[in-house]
Motif scaffolding. Structure first.
Motif, PDB file in Angstrom:
ATOM      1  N   ASP A  35      55.125  56.228   9.125  1.00 22.48           N
ATOM      2  CA  ASP A  35      54.482  55.551   7.996  1.00 22.48           C
ATOM      3  C   ASP A  35      53.758  54.326   8.548  1.00 22.48           C
ATOM      4  OD1 ASP A  35      55.517  57.280   6.052  1.00 22.48           O
ATOM      5  OD2 ASP A  35      57.422  56.180   6.022  1.00 22.48           O
ATOM      6  N   GLY A  36      52.591  54.042   8.039  1.00 24.15           N
ATOM      7  CA  GLY A  36      51.869  52.853   8.441  1.00 24.15           C
ATOM      8  C   GLY A  36      51.025  53.069   9.679  1.00 24.15           C
ATOM      9  N   ALA A  37      50.558  51.964  10.228  1.00 19.97           N
ATOM     10  CA  ALA A  37      49.613  52.002  11.344  1.00 19.97           C
ATOM     11  C   ALA A  37      50.297  52.229  12.689  1.00 19.97           C
ATOM     12  CB  ALA A  37      48.820  50.701  11.391  1.00 19.97           C
ATOM     13  N   PHE A  38      51.574  51.931  12.779  1.00 20.16           N
ATOM     14  CA  PHE A  38      52.264  52.031  14.060  1.00 20.16           C
ATOM     15  C   PHE A  38      53.189  53.232  14.102  1.00 20.16           C
ATOM     16  CE2 PHE A  38      51.107  47.563  13.759  1.00 20.16           C
ATOM     17  CZ  PHE A  38      50.458  47.400  14.969  1.00 20.16           C
ATOM     18  N   GLU A  39      53.402  53.723  15.317  1.00 24.96           N
ATOM     19  CA  GLU A  39      54.283  54.859  15.583  1.00 24.96           C
ATOM     20  C   GLU A  39      55.405  54.386  16.498  1.00 24.96           C
ATOM     21  OE1 GLU A  39      51.650  57.365  17.826  1.00 24.96           O
ATOM     22  OE2 GLU A  39      50.454  57.907  16.086  1.00 24.96           O
ATOM     23  N   ARG A  40      56.515  55.098  16.507  1.00 22.19           N
ATOM     24  CA  ARG A  40      57.558  54.803  17.513  1.00 22.19           C
ATOM     25  C   ARG A  40      56.965  54.968  18.915  1.00 22.19           C
ATOM     26  NH1 ARG A  40      60.231  57.664  13.723  1.00 22.19           N
ATOM     27  NH2 ARG A  40      60.082  59.604  14.883  1.00 22.19           N
ATOM     28  N   ILE A  82      49.373  45.299  42.632  1.00 23.04           N
ATOM     29  CA  ILE A  82      49.936  46.514  42.041  1.00 23.04           C
ATOM     30  C   ILE A  82      50.108  46.312  40.539  1.00 23.04           C
ATOM     31  CG2 ILE A  82      51.978  48.017  41.958  1.00 23.04           C
ATOM     32  CD1 ILE A  82      52.314  47.445  44.999  1.00 23.04           C
ATOM     33  N   GLY A  83      50.642  45.168  40.151  1.00 22.62           N
ATOM     34  CA  GLY A  83      50.823  44.862  38.732  1.00 22.62           C
ATOM     35  C   GLY A  83      49.508  44.815  37.979  1.00 22.62           C
ATOM     36  N   ILE A  84      48.475  44.257  38.597  1.00 24.37           N
ATOM     37  CA  ILE A  84      47.154  44.213  37.960  1.00 24.37           C
ATOM     38  C   ILE A  84      46.585  45.627  37.844  1.00 24.37           C
ATOM     39  CG2 ILE A  84      44.767  43.414  38.213  1.00 24.37           C
ATOM     40  CD1 ILE A  84      45.931  40.845  39.500  1.00 24.37           C
ATOM     41  N   GLY A  85      46.763  46.451  38.865  1.00 18.15           N
ATOM     42  CA  GLY A  85      46.293  47.835  38.812  1.00 18.15           C
ATOM     43  C   GLY A  85      46.944  48.613  37.682  1.00 18.15           C
ATOM     44  N   ILE A  86      48.252  48.434  37.514  1.00 19.95           N
ATOM     45  CA  ILE A  86      48.970  49.093  36.419  1.00 19.95           C
ATOM     46  C   ILE A  86      48.464  48.572  35.072  1.00 19.95           C
ATOM     47  CG2 ILE A  86      51.230  49.340  35.296  1.00 19.95           C
ATOM     48  CD1 ILE A  86      52.452  49.252  38.169  1.00 19.95           C
ATOM     49  N   THR A  87      48.260  47.275  34.989  1.00 18.61           N
ATOM     50  CA  THR A  87      47.768  46.666  33.747  1.00 18.61           C
ATOM     51  C   THR A  87      46.375  47.177  33.385  1.00 18.61           C
ATOM     52  OG1 THR A  87      49.095  44.693  34.131  1.00 18.61           O
ATOM     53  CG2 THR A  87      47.232  44.476  32.606  1.00 18.61           C
ATOM     54  N   LEU A  88      45.488  47.263  34.371  1.00 15.94           N
ATOM     55  CA  LEU A  88      44.137  47.768  34.105  1.00 15.94           C
ATOM     56  C   LEU A  88      44.169  49.231  33.666  1.00 15.94           C
ATOM     57  CD1 LEU A  88      42.084  46.046  36.931  1.00 15.94           C
ATOM     58  CD2 LEU A  88      42.076  45.516  34.485  1.00 15.94           C
ATOM     59  N   TYR A  89      45.042  50.016  34.271  1.00 12.99           N
ATOM     60  CA  TYR A  89      45.194  51.404  33.840  1.00 12.99           C
ATOM     61  C   TYR A  89      45.711  51.449  32.399  1.00 12.99           C
ATOM     62  CZ  TYR A  89      46.290  56.353  33.887  1.00 12.99           C
ATOM     63  OH  TYR A  89      46.328  57.691  33.592  1.00 12.99           O
ATOM     64  N   GLY A  90      46.657  50.597  32.081  1.00 19.79           N
ATOM     65  CA  GLY A  90      47.170  50.528  30.713  1.00 19.79           C
ATOM     66  C   GLY A  90      46.093  50.157  29.716  1.00 19.79           C
ATOM     67  N   MET A  91      45.210  49.241  30.107  1.00 19.26           N
ATOM     68  CA  MET A  91      44.096  48.869  29.232  1.00 19.26           C
ATOM     69  C   MET A  91      43.145  50.051  29.049  1.00 19.26           C
ATOM     70  SD  MET A  91      43.427  45.034  30.674  1.00 19.26           S
ATOM     71  CE  MET A  91      41.969  44.734  29.708  1.00 19.26           C
ATOM     72  N   ALA A  92      42.853  50.751  30.138  1.00 20.43           N
ATOM     73  CA  ALA A  92      41.989  51.934  30.049  1.00 20.43           C
ATOM     74  C   ALA A  92      42.637  52.972  29.151  1.00 20.43           C
ATOM     75  CB  ALA A  92      41.728  52.513  31.443  1.00 20.43           C
ATOM     76  N   TYR A  93      43.920  53.161  29.303  1.00 16.54           N
ATOM     77  CA  TYR A  93      44.649  54.109  28.466  1.00 16.54           C
ATOM     78  C   TYR A  93      44.520  53.730  26.999  1.00 16.54           C
ATOM     79  CZ  TYR A  93      48.245  57.268  26.820  1.00 16.54           C
ATOM     80  OH  TYR A  93      48.901  58.266  26.165  1.00 16.54           O
ATOM     81  N   PHE A  94      44.718  52.460  26.683  1.00 16.40           N
ATOM     82  CA  PHE A  94      44.624  52.003  25.299  1.00 16.40           C
ATOM     83  C   PHE A  94      43.234  52.265  24.730  1.00 16.40           C
ATOM     84  CE2 PHE A  94      43.365  48.653  22.321  1.00 16.40           C
ATOM     85  CZ  PHE A  94      44.248  48.921  21.285  1.00 16.40           C
ATOM     86  N   PHE A  95      42.205  51.891  25.474  1.00 15.17           N
ATOM     87  CA  PHE A  95      40.848  52.063  24.963  1.00 15.17           C
ATOM     88  C   PHE A  95      40.473  53.534  24.807  1.00 15.17           C
ATOM     89  CE2 PHE A  95      40.343  47.645  26.454  1.00 15.17           C
ATOM     90  CZ  PHE A  95      39.944  47.091  25.246  1.00 15.17           C
ATOM     91  N   VAL A  96      40.822  54.349  25.788  1.00 16.36           N
ATOM     92  CA  VAL A  96      40.444  55.759  25.703  1.00 16.36           C
ATOM     93  C   VAL A  96      41.337  56.510  24.712  1.00 16.36           C
ATOM     94  CG1 VAL A  96      40.266  57.933  26.983  1.00 16.36           C
ATOM     95  CG2 VAL A  96      39.413  55.824  27.992  1.00 16.36           C
ATOM     96  N   HIS A  97      42.648  56.371  24.827  1.00 16.14           N
ATOM     97  CA  HIS A  97      43.561  57.137  23.997  1.00 16.14           C
ATOM     98  C   HIS A  97      43.605  56.638  22.556  1.00 16.14           C
ATOM     99  CE1 HIS A  97      47.550  58.285  22.362  1.00 16.14           C
ATOM    100  NE2 HIS A  97      47.233  59.447  22.902  1.00 16.14           N
ATOM    101  N   ASP A  98      43.872  55.375  22.356  1.00 16.37           N
ATOM    102  CA  ASP A  98      44.076  54.875  21.000  1.00 16.37           C
ATOM    103  C   ASP A  98      42.775  54.587  20.258  1.00 16.37           C
ATOM    104  OD1 ASP A  98      47.124  54.205  20.296  1.00 16.37           O
ATOM    105  OD2 ASP A  98      46.784  54.127  22.458  1.00 16.37           O
ATOM    106  N   ILE A  99      41.807  54.039  20.955  1.00 18.23           N
ATOM    107  CA  ILE A  99      40.560  53.703  20.278  1.00 18.23           C
ATOM    108  C   ILE A  99      39.599  54.885  20.258  1.00 18.23           C
ATOM    109  CG2 ILE A  99      38.510  52.233  20.361  1.00 18.23           C
ATOM    110  CD1 ILE A  99      40.355  49.962  21.279  1.00 18.23           C
ATOM    111  N   PHE A 100      39.331  55.483  21.409  1.00 18.31           N
ATOM    112  CA  PHE A 100      38.344  56.564  21.452  1.00 18.31           C
ATOM    113  C   PHE A 100      38.881  57.883  20.896  1.00 18.31           C
ATOM    114  CE2 PHE A 100      36.588  60.202  23.886  1.00 18.31           C
ATOM    115  CZ  PHE A 100      35.362  60.262  23.243  1.00 18.31           C
TER     116      PHE A 100
END
Length: 152
Positions: free
Chosen positions: A42-47, A77-95
């Motif tokens: 229900d709502g905008a968020f999922e588990r 390494i942490g920045i690389g993971i973070t950038l991948y996470g950002m790409a994931y968010f933009f492609v998966h959730d937004i696009f």
């Protein structure tokens, strides 16, 4: 050297994501991922959105530990993971899932291939069977569908 570590980390995140999606999200943490497939939330968020936090914790830890001179490489390494996470968010959730309406009518064959593969993944509402667990690189047949269409 830091940028090389970042790039390698970003590239390695794709097979890590595939494995995590198939064996963790469709495995022992299916209870968190299930509502992403059957839309039982229900709502905008999922588990399923909890995975952003779960996956951010190691990146935050690596960035923090990478601030120390003897473990400087962990920062990259942490920045690389973070950038991948950002790409994931933009492609998966937004696009793909259009949580924010953006690129809805794209004609880009690469983006259309990713969207099509993800639709194939979501046609399975259960834990098993599954296909197309990748994110930025999916089976070539989905890209061919759209790259060949643009040559006509």
């Amino acid at each position: 050297m830091g940028y090389l570590i970042l790039l390698i980390t970003f590239l390695l995140m794709e097979p890590i994501t595939w494995l995590t999606h198939k064996y963790v999200m469709h495995g022992f943490l299916w209870s968190l991922h299930k509502d992403h497939h059957d839309h039982s939330h229900d709502g905008a968020f999922e588990r399923n959105d909890l995975f952003f936090i779960i996956f951010a914790i190691p990146a935050i830890f690596l960035i923090y530990k990478g601030m120390e001179p003897e473990t400087w490489y962990l920062l990259w390494i942490g920045i690389g993971i973070t950038l991948y996470g950002m790409a994931y968010f933009f492609v998966h959730d937004i696009f793909i899932h259009q949580r924010i309406s953006l690129l809805r009518n794209t004609k880009n064959p690469y983006l259309l291939g990713i969207r099509r593969a993800h639709k194939q993944h979501h046609k399975h509402v259960g834990k098993f069977p599954g296909e197309c667990f990748g994110f930025l690189w999916v089976p070539i047949k989905y890209f061919k569908m759209y790259f060949n269409a643009t040559k006509r």
